[in-house]
Design an enzyme around this catalytic site. Structure first.
Site, short mmCIF file in Angstrom:
data_model
loop_
_atom_site.label_atom_id
_atom_site.label_comp_id
_atom_site.label_asym_id
_atom_site.label_seq_id
_atom_site.Cartn_x
_atom_site.Cartn_y
_atom_site.Cartn_z
N HIS A 94 -36.40 44.94 -1.08
CA HIS A 94 -36.17 45.53 -2.41
C HIS A 94 -36.30 44.42 -3.47
O HIS A 94 -35.91 43.28 -3.23
CB HIS A 94 -34.78 46.16 -2.46
CG HIS A 94 -34.59 47.01 -3.67
ND1 HIS A 94 -34.35 46.48 -4.91
CD2 HIS A 94 -34.66 48.36 -3.85
CE1 HIS A 94 -34.26 47.47 -5.79
NE2 HIS A 94 -34.44 48.62 -5.18
N GLU A 151 -42.33 50.44 -5.86
CA GLU A 151 -41.25 50.35 -6.83
C GLU A 151 -41.60 49.37 -7.95
O GLU A 151 -41.29 48.18 -7.86
CB GLU A 151 -39.97 49.87 -6.13
CG GLU A 151 -39.48 50.83 -5.08
CD GLU A 151 -37.98 50.94 -5.12
OE1 GLU A 151 -37.47 52.06 -5.13
OE2 GLU A 151 -37.32 49.89 -5.18
P1 PGA Z 1 -33.38 53.68 -9.76
O1 PGA Z 1 -33.53 52.63 -8.55
O2 PGA Z 1 -33.64 55.04 -9.17
O3 PGA Z 1 -31.98 53.51 -10.24
O4 PGA Z 1 -34.40 53.32 -10.78
C1 PGA Z 1 -34.58 52.76 -7.65
C2 PGA Z 1 -34.51 51.65 -6.65
O5 PGA Z 1 -34.12 50.52 -7.00
O6 PGA Z 1 -34.84 51.85 -5.48
#
Ligand code: PGA
Length: 230
Positions: A94, A151
């Site tokens: 992540h 992401e």
């Molecule tokens: P968010 O986070 O939905 O709060 O934007 C997504 C993530 O970090 O996986």
């Protein structure tokens, strides 16, 4: 198969985790089409497994991270094999791990390997600047045993999600770098109101959700909305 993954990050007390499950209630959805995964903070992982069982809800427990190392003298680390009895999925790489904990591609690759060795499915997070190099280094025999989550940094927690058309283009690229069968998820400011913009995309197999997953009513609306979209 489609996926909705809740990443609670470093949020909630144990009492709040219990409350979340009490509030969620039954959620009818087609398990043949959708896998719902909850990734709580590590100290509450087994409590979450227990709460899922007690509430008999059809969701799976996952973890937000694992150690890049196997069992051994690695103080503070949680090896993939410690959780594999209960967790089928582990998020790896992540962007918050990169940003706040200094992880790089090599660490993410080692974590992916540990997760696969433990018989679990890694949800490998990528963003454009490093997705080519990272995915290019994965052994090809892993391509059909992973899930990739696109992401974009600017979309995470910002309330400013990426354009669906752009997500679709990136999903195509990710599949070229891995395999056509690799499920690609989108993550970044998704909620019940915009989820369908992404799940309607033919190359996108679901979402990795942060903030919106913390609220049981919002999460339930996302699951229900997803089933309808399918
Ligand atoms: P968010 O986070 O939905 O709060 O934007 C997504 C993530 O970090 O996986």
């Amino acid at each position: 198969m489609n996926y909705l993954v809740a990443n609670w990050k470093s949020n909630k007390t144990l009492a709040e985790v219990q409350h979340w499950f009490d509030e969620l209630g039954p959620i009818p959805y087609d398990q043949a089409q959708l896998t719902v995964i909850i990734c709580p903070p590590n100290p509450f992982f087994l409590a979450t497994v227990d709460l899922i069982e007690r509430h008999t809800i059809a969701v799976k427990a996952g973890v937000q991270d694992v150690s890049p190392y196997p069992f051994g003298s690695y103080t503070g680390a949680v090896a993939a094999e410690m959780v594999s009895e209960w967790a089928r999925f582990a998020i790896v790489g992540h962007s918050e791990r990169r940003r706040y904990f200094g992880e790089d591609d090599l660490t993410v690759l080692a974590k992916t390997e540990r997760v696969l060795e433990a018989g679990m499915i890694p949800i490998v997070c990528v963003d454009e600047p490093y997705m080519g190099t990272l995915l290019g280094k994965l052994p090809s025999d892993s391509h059909e045993r992973i899930v990739v989550a696109y992401e974009p940094l600017a979309a995470i927690g910002s309330g400013d999600p990426a354009e669906p058309e752009h997500v679709s283009n990136i999903a195509r690229r990710i599949k070229e770098l891995t395999s056509q069968a690799t499920p690609v998820l989108y993550g970044g400011s998704t909620n019940a109101a915009n989820l369908k913009d992404y799940t309607d995309l033919s190359l996108v197999a679901g979402a990795l959700v942060g903030g919106a997953s913390l609220d049981p009513a919002e999460w339930k609306a996302m699951i229900t909305g997803y089933s309808l979209a399918d």
